[in-house]
Write an enzyme that holds these catalytic residues in place. Structure first.
Site, short mmCIF file in Angstrom:
data_model
loop_
_atom_site.label_atom_id
_atom_site.label_comp_id
_atom_site.label_asym_id
_atom_site.label_seq_id
_atom_site.Cartn_x
_atom_site.Cartn_y
_atom_site.Cartn_z
N CYS A 1 -0.48 6.47 9.93
CA CYS A 1 0.73 5.81 10.44
C CYS A 1 0.39 4.53 11.19
O CYS A 1 -0.45 4.51 12.08
CB CYS A 1 1.46 6.79 11.37
SG CYS A 1 2.92 6.09 12.17
N GLU B 1 0.83 -1.20 0.00
CA GLU B 1 0.00 0.00 0.00
C GLU B 1 0.87 1.26 0.00
O GLU B 1 1.95 1.28 0.58
CB GLU B 1 -0.94 0.00 1.21
CG GLU B 1 -1.98 -1.10 1.15
CD GLU B 1 -3.00 -1.04 2.28
OE1 GLU B 1 -4.18 -1.30 2.01
OE2 GLU B 1 -2.62 -0.75 3.43
#
EC number: 2.1.1.192
Length: 356
Positions: free
Chosen positions: A346, A89
């Site tokens: 994150c 990704e």
């Protein structure tokens, strides 16, 4: 059938060993990285025989986008499938930048950051990170790293000369794949290519001290980000098992040796986890730890994900943490977690199985 080679894996001088004369390599680079050619037959300035030769030996589609999701904040997460079927990704983070022109008018324009993956999975085992749950499958090649960026710029009609920042903060530990990551930095920086200066490329690491030193010795001119997340070895080892191999003292020694532009700072990423590492005494210890280092602290509020036992701290606590650091002269910001609603923030990226 002959297996085609990914041409994005080649620096100009390497390609020049296979293709003569050298000015043809320059043209090929410009067609791929600046004119966003879809195939070799588009490269009209090349002689027909060379276009045919290239098509018989090379490809420049190392990644295929199989899914994308757009966040309400404008961030876009891309799920890329590699040639062998594995998946990674990447995230496009559009931001607005304002400047004052010569007439004193405020001008707003788009600025882009692309967060790229360097490995399929990760072996660092950080307890707060979803990527680590599946372990490490393999390293990405330089061309697979570059391919993520090229595809995203091309898909979003971002001109090659438009300024973008690259952060190696996607899936994987970049310094565990130093050879290919450093080569990707060089490929991206080519003037006949995307021309992304190393000063606009940030390599993040969980603290591989030996490789930090190796990276520094390469003198690439990249920026360095350290995923610190704790101020003592006991807690850091609990959060990040890699600390058993490279403790905080070893990391700080490596950082002090790292060559950095006088106008820049080493970024320290500190993930605030409710009740774990977000107390003011932790902030005080962090100040001591960074003494003598040209540092910038990036505070990140923990981003929840499936199976996580940790909690996100309140913004109020994060601001108190930031205020203490700032009062002691430490440059500190609270990072806005973009893409949270699409699991693109994150610690939320992972190799997703073939669901579609």
């Amino acid at each position: 059938m002959k297996e085609l080679v990914n041409i994005l894996d080649f620096l100009p001088e390497e390609l020049g060993e296979k293709i003569k004369p050298m000015f043809r390599v320059k043209q090929i680079y410009q067609w791929i990285y600046q004119k966003y050619a879809n195939n070799f037959s588009d490269m009209s300035s090349l002689p027909k025989y060379l276009r045919l030769e290239l098509a018989q030996n090379f490809h420049f589609s190392p990644v295929k986008c199989v899914k994308n999701e757009q966040s309400k904040d404008g961030s876009i997460k891309y799920l890329f499938e590699l040639v062998d079927g594995l998946r990674v990704e990447s995230v496009l983070l559009p931001m607005k930048e304002e400047k004052i022109d010569a007439e004193g008018k405020r001008i707003s324009h788009a600025r882009y950051t692309i967060c790229v993956s360097s490995q399929v999975g990760c072996k660092s085992g950080c307890s707060f990170c979803l990527t680590a749950k599946g372990g490490l499958k393999r390293n990405l090649s330089a061309g697979e790293i570059v391919g993520q960026i090229l595809w995203i710029k091309k898909q979003n009609n971002i001109p090659y000369e438009r300024r973008v920042n690259i952060v190696y903060m996607g899936m994987g530990e970049p310094l565990d794949n130093l050879k290919n990551v450093s080569k990707a930095v060089k490929i991206l920086a080519q003037n006949d290519g995307l021309a992304i200066s190393p000063r606009r490329q940030t390599i993040s690491t969980s603290g591989l001290a030996k490789q930090i030193k190796e990276l520094g010795q390469m003198n690439l001119g990249v920026l360095l980000a350290i995923s610190l997340h704790a101020v003592n070895d006991g807690l850091r080892t609990e959060l990040m098992p890699i600390n058993k191999a490279y403790n905080i003292a070893a990391i700080m020694d490596a950082v002090r040796e790292f060559p950095i532009d006088q106008r820049k700072r080493v970024m320290f990423e500190y993930l605030l986890i409710d009740g774990i590492n977000d107390k003011l005494e932790h902030a005080k210890e962090l100040v001591k730890l960074l003494n003598g280092i040209k540092a910038k602290v990036n505070l990140i509020l923990f981003n929840p994900h499936e199976g996580s036992l940790y909690k996100r701290p309140s913004l109020e606590n994060a601001i108190k943490f930031q205020d203490l650091l700032s009062s002691k002269g430490v440059t500190c910001t609270i990072r806005e977690s973009k893409g949270l609603d699409i699991s693109a923030a994150c610690g939320q990226l992972k190799e997703r199985a073939k669901e579609q």
